[in-house]
Design a protein around this motif. Sequence first.
Motif, mmCIF file in Angstrom:
data_model
loop_
_atom_site.group_PDB
_atom_site.id
_atom_site.type_symbol
_atom_site.label_atom_id
_atom_site.label_comp_id
_atom_site.label_asym_id
_atom_site.label_seq_id
_atom_site.Cartn_x
_atom_site.Cartn_y
_atom_site.Cartn_z
ATOM 1 N N ALA A 179 53.360 73.496 55.214
ATOM 2 C CA ALA A 179 53.321 74.360 56.400
ATOM 3 C C ALA A 179 51.903 74.552 56.910
ATOM 4 O O ALA A 179 51.675 74.716 58.107
ATOM 5 N N ASP B 67 62.274 72.747 59.230
ATOM 6 C CA ASP B 67 61.805 74.017 58.666
ATOM 7 C C ASP B 67 61.530 73.854 57.168
ATOM 8 O O ASP B 67 62.453 73.659 56.378
ATOM 9 N N PHE B 68 60.248 73.947 56.792
ATOM 10 C CA PHE B 68 59.902 73.742 55.390
ATOM 11 C C PHE B 68 60.566 74.788 54.485
ATOM 12 O O PHE B 68 60.848 74.526 53.323
ATOM 13 N N GLY B 69 60.832 75.958 55.034
ATOM 14 C CA GLY B 69 61.475 77.026 54.269
ATOM 15 C C GLY B 69 62.851 76.615 53.756
ATOM 16 O O GLY B 69 63.325 77.105 52.733
ATOM 17 N N GLU B 70 63.500 75.699 54.468
ATOM 18 C CA GLU B 70 64.847 75.256 54.060
ATOM 19 C C GLU B 70 64.817 74.171 52.991
ATOM 20 O O GLU B 70 65.852 73.799 52.446
ATOM 21 N N VAL C 26 64.657 73.519 49.910
ATOM 22 C CA VAL C 26 64.702 74.354 48.718
ATOM 23 C C VAL C 26 64.445 73.624 47.406
ATOM 24 O O VAL C 26 64.154 74.257 46.395
ATOM 25 N N ARG D 162 55.680 73.596 49.647
ATOM 26 C CA ARG D 162 56.175 74.021 50.965
ATOM 27 C C ARG D 162 55.073 74.721 51.743
ATOM 28 O O ARG D 162 54.902 74.493 52.948
ATOM 29 N N ALA D 163 54.303 75.551 51.044
ATOM 30 C CA ALA D 163 53.207 76.268 51.711
ATOM 31 C C ALA D 163 52.131 75.287 52.172
ATOM 32 O O ALA D 163 51.599 75.395 53.284
ATOM 33 N N ALA E 194 57.547 75.988 45.840
ATOM 34 C CA ALA E 194 57.048 76.878 46.896
ATOM 35 C C ALA E 194 55.617 76.511 47.298
ATOM 36 O O ALA E 194 55.259 76.549 48.480
ATOM 37 N N THR F 50 51.327 79.224 59.349
ATOM 38 C CA THR F 50 51.592 78.254 60.414
ATOM 39 C C THR F 50 50.539 77.148 60.400
ATOM 40 O O THR F 50 49.425 77.337 59.930
#
Length: 359
Positions: A62, A46-49, A51, A58-59, A55, A2
């Motif tokens: 976040a 949402d960074f998880g989406e 795609v 994205r991390a 990765a 987070t």
Amino acid sequence: MTSTNDAIDLLNLSFDELVALVVSWEQPRFRAAQIWRWVYHTLTADFGEMVNLPAALRAQLAEHTYVGRLEPVDVAVSDDGLTEKTVFRTRDGHYIETVLMRYTNRNTLCLSSQIGCALGCVFCSTGQSGFARDLSAGEISAQVLHYAQKLAQQNAHVTNVVFMGMGEPMLNDEAVWRAIANLNDREGLALGARRFTISTAGIVPGIERMAREAMEVGLAVSLHAPDNALRNRIVPINRRYAIERLLEACRRYIERTGRRVTFEYILMDGINDSDEHARRTAELLRNLLCHVNLIPLNPSPACPFRPSPRERVMRFQEILVNGRIQTTLRASRGLEIEAGCGQLRERYAKRSAEAGQHG
Ligand code: SAH
Ligand code: SF4
């Protein structure tokens, strides 16, 4: 992972600033365009989406950033279902309001630009509640993205944006213009510049800036009185920028943009609604490319005035029209949901203060 407390709200960045950020992380520039599309086009926070991003990126996003969202804490819908107001809680525990007005072929959002307002107009609940702080560009855009997402689920879009909620947009113009530019961007929401309207109580330097800006955003001016003595009393900023200077700035805006200015005029019983007031308003606006929007006062408990009776409103309009001033009467929307400026939020803030949770 987070985000930390000093994390960056991506909605506060221009596209170029987002490019600079990803480049500083040694990522290729096109990653910025991908992120921008997710945020402003796909409307995800949402960074998880996201795609198509690696990765690791994205991390990193976040950890250091977030996509600002406002938490809706109260929604009120008018009986006819056409007007909807949301009270949002900001990350630091303030409350702001956003109103959606649905029409046959457009969906207009009325945005807040500040938490409270320092200008203290006597008829306005926001003005009477004082000023807390400016909204960030991200908090302004977040109001639009919330509704863009909600309307998308109904196969609809936000088509127009007016800065007529809480606050004086021209006293927070850096953030307002930044949000407009981001929402206007073709790779994102692509809301046309002409679909935005900034409403001001009469901040002359702000109107002058509008005349200079490349983007042709609409201008609405809250006039409410045809002479300085009365306007000084009900719109106190008039003591700083008198009517003559205000109209001069409007004239320059019209010359530069060729666009019609809207003058808003709230009708208040026995205050600004006489035949004489109407004649003087017509006189004042003669030869100006403009149109007057008459608005019956939306009364609130803090407001010392009453709305003008129906026949006064009709008579006022008739005098303006006879004076060749294009005039519309704004249908009062959502009175029963307290859609007047600042009203629902005021009640909400009061309720939570009573419950001892207001920050
Ligand atoms: N500060 C800017 C924009 C926010 S107020 C401005 O004053 O223009 C948006 C509009 O709501 C203004 O025209 C304002 O005069 C109007 N307004 C405020 N209180 C109102 C009330 N009680 N009834 C009807 N209109 C109101
Ligand atoms: Fe502020 Fe506009 Fe309300 Fe006046 S009418 S107090 S300028 S929000």
